[in-house]
Design an enzyme around this catalytic site. Structure first.
Site, mmCIF file in Angstrom:
data_model
loop_
_atom_site.group_PDB
_atom_site.id
_atom_site.type_symbol
_atom_site.label_atom_id
_atom_site.label_comp_id
_atom_site.label_asym_id
_atom_site.label_seq_id
_atom_site.Cartn_x
_atom_site.Cartn_y
_atom_site.Cartn_z
ATOM 1 C CD1 TRP A 180 -2.368 -1.683 1.685
ATOM 2 C CD2 TRP A 180 -2.812 -1.418 0.162
ATOM 3 N NE1 TRP A 180 -2.705 -3.134 1.658
ATOM 4 C CE2 TRP A 180 -3.861 -2.747 0.307
ATOM 5 C CE3 TRP A 180 -3.276 -0.775 -0.920
ATOM 6 C CZ2 TRP A 180 -4.790 -3.519 -0.221
ATOM 7 C CZ3 TRP A 180 -4.101 -1.268 -1.912
ATOM 8 C CH2 TRP A 180 -5.305 -2.650 -2.009
ATOM 9 C CG ASP A 222 -3.483 3.302 3.739
ATOM 10 O OD1 ASP A 222 -4.522 3.500 4.332
ATOM 11 O OD2 ASP A 222 -3.000 3.392 2.779
ATOM 12 C CE LYS A 250 -8.871 -3.740 3.675
ATOM 13 N NZ LYS A 250 -8.362 -2.047 3.726
HETATM 14 C C1 LIG Z 1 -7.349 -2.068 1.873
HETATM 15 C C2 LIG Z 1 -6.075 -0.894 1.672
HETATM 16 C C3 LIG Z 1 -6.323 -0.516 0.928
HETATM 17 C C4 LIG Z 1 -6.877 -0.171 -0.248
HETATM 18 O O1 LIG Z 1 -7.690 0.320 -0.163
HETATM 19 P P1 LIG Z 1 -9.022 1.278 -1.528
HETATM 20 O O2 LIG Z 1 -9.986 2.019 -0.267
HETATM 21 O O3 LIG Z 1 -9.640 -0.748 -1.836
HETATM 22 O O4 LIG Z 1 -8.975 1.474 -2.295
HETATM 23 C C5 LIG Z 1 -4.925 1.276 1.149
HETATM 24 N N1 LIG Z 1 -4.136 1.001 2.461
HETATM 25 C C6 LIG Z 1 -4.045 0.438 3.033
HETATM 26 C C7 LIG Z 1 -3.128 0.141 4.152
HETATM 27 C C8 LIG Z 1 -5.362 -0.880 3.297
HETATM 28 O O5 LIG Z 1 -5.707 -1.963 3.889
#
Ligand SMILES: *Cc1c(COP(=O)(O)O)cnc(C)c1O
Length: 355
Positions: free
Chosen positions: A99, A166, A190
């Protein structure tokens, strides 16, 4: 048979959230209409989007001067919106896995990117500790929890320049000092809601620093000004997010979420370390409380499929590790009951007895 949902995302949600959402789909607030068929500008939806933002502020103790946005596009869209809005010349990124790399790739389209450190040399199985953030960069970006590898930065780093994180996969699992960040973002699927909504916690006066033209929909100012209602927001997932935030608050807030996360992780990591069949995959001090990864010990490698079948037959769901790590990954987000973790441990112990 009861299912134990260890899926990495979209993932487990509190049962009360699923029920409230199902009821809102059938008849929202007793108005005789489904939430699926009402205007996002109706008087019934307004308290939902405003309530969700307000609850987010409460449970995460977000200071004055910040907005909570609910947008589309996923965390992946934020990989692009962040540099679009903040990268004038150069930005600093910590590379802790897939990511982070995706975020770095997007940023490179807008200017120079300094990778302050990377754990690529060991398949991202640890968090780099010693690195210097250049003071002349526009911002420093990191990924707090590396969903795929099971490493986590469970504290608020210090940065001499604006910090952006993030937090897709560990938001609301611990108290965060939001005042240290200009932006915290993540896909909600999540720990908060079903897929379809992205949360952005943003310091209002941090926007407007770059000189380029920013397309309206990608400009944070648009969404701050519009209260996430510049265009039609993802109505249903925002409703679920509001219900989850209510649930977190009722359960005792992020401190209680953290206590539960530590309790679950202690139980499962202890078993991974004790059980002769299994071993962990990442540096002990960097182990994630959200995504707990483990593999078969070298002498038992051939038992991997057998254990997967064994666990599946006991109701374990979503424990297959990401293809880049292999083995197993038990994602234990906020809604994961400790009982499910005990069932997984029991499963590992019973399997050990057979070998
Ligand atoms: C799942 C995830 C993403 C991607 O998220 P999307 O909403 O599918 O774009 C980005 N960063 C992390 C840390 C993730 O776990």
């Amino acid at each position: 048979m009861k299912k134990h949902n260890f899926g990495a995302g979209p993932s487990i949600l509190p049962q009360s959230v699923i029920e409230a959402t199902a009821n809102a789909v059938k008849d929202f607030n007793g108005i005789g209409l489904s939430i699926l068929e009402i205007s996002h500008r109706s008087k019934d939806f307004k308290p939902v989007i405003e309530g969700a933002a307000q609850l987010f502020k409460e449970v995460l103790d977000i200071p004055e001067g910040y907005s909570v946005l609910f947008l589309g596009g996923g965390a992946s869209m934020q990989f692009c919106m962040v540099p679009y809005n903040y990268l004038e010349k150069k930005a600093a990124y910590l590379n802790t896995g897939v990511w982070s790399k995706k975020a770095i790739k997007e940023a490179k389209g807008f200017g120079e990117v300094i990778e302050v450190a990377s754990s690529a040399d060991a398949n991202f199985s640890y968090i780099p500790k010693e690195f210097t953030i250049p003071t002349d960069a526009d911002y420093f970006h990191f990924t707090s929890n590396n969903t795929i590898y099971g490493t986590e930065i469970r504290k608020d780093l210090d940065s001499p320049i604006p910090m952006i994180a993030d937090m897709s996969s560990d938001i609301l699992s611990r108290p965060v000092d939001v005042s240290k960040y200009d932006v915290i973002y993540g896909g909600a699927q999540k720990n908060i809601a079903p897929s379809g909504v992205t949360f952005v916690i943003i310091k209002n006066d941090s926007v407007g620093r770059v000189s380029r033209y920013i397309p309206t929909m990608l400009n944070y100012q648009t969404h701050i000004d519009g209260g996430s209602m510049f265009n039609t927001p993802p109505v249903l997932p925002i409703y679920s997010a509001m219900e989850t935030l209510k649930w977190v608050k009722e359960q005792g807030g992020v401190k209680e979420m953290e206590r539960r996360a530590i309790e679950r992780a202690d139980i499962l990591y202890s078993e991974i370390d004790r059980n002769k069949l299994f071993k962990g995959t990442v540096a002990t001090e960097d182990r994630s409380l959200m995504n707990l990864c483990f593999v078969m010990n070298d002498e038992y490698k051939e038992l991997e499929t057998e254990f997967m079948d064994f666990a599946t037959a006991r109701g374990m769901v979503g424990i297959k590790g990401h293809r880049s790590v292999g083995g197993f990954r038990a994602s234990c987000y906020n809604a994961m009951p400790v009982e499910s973790v005990r069932e997984l441990v029991k499963c590992m112990q019973d399997f050990e007895k057979q070998h």
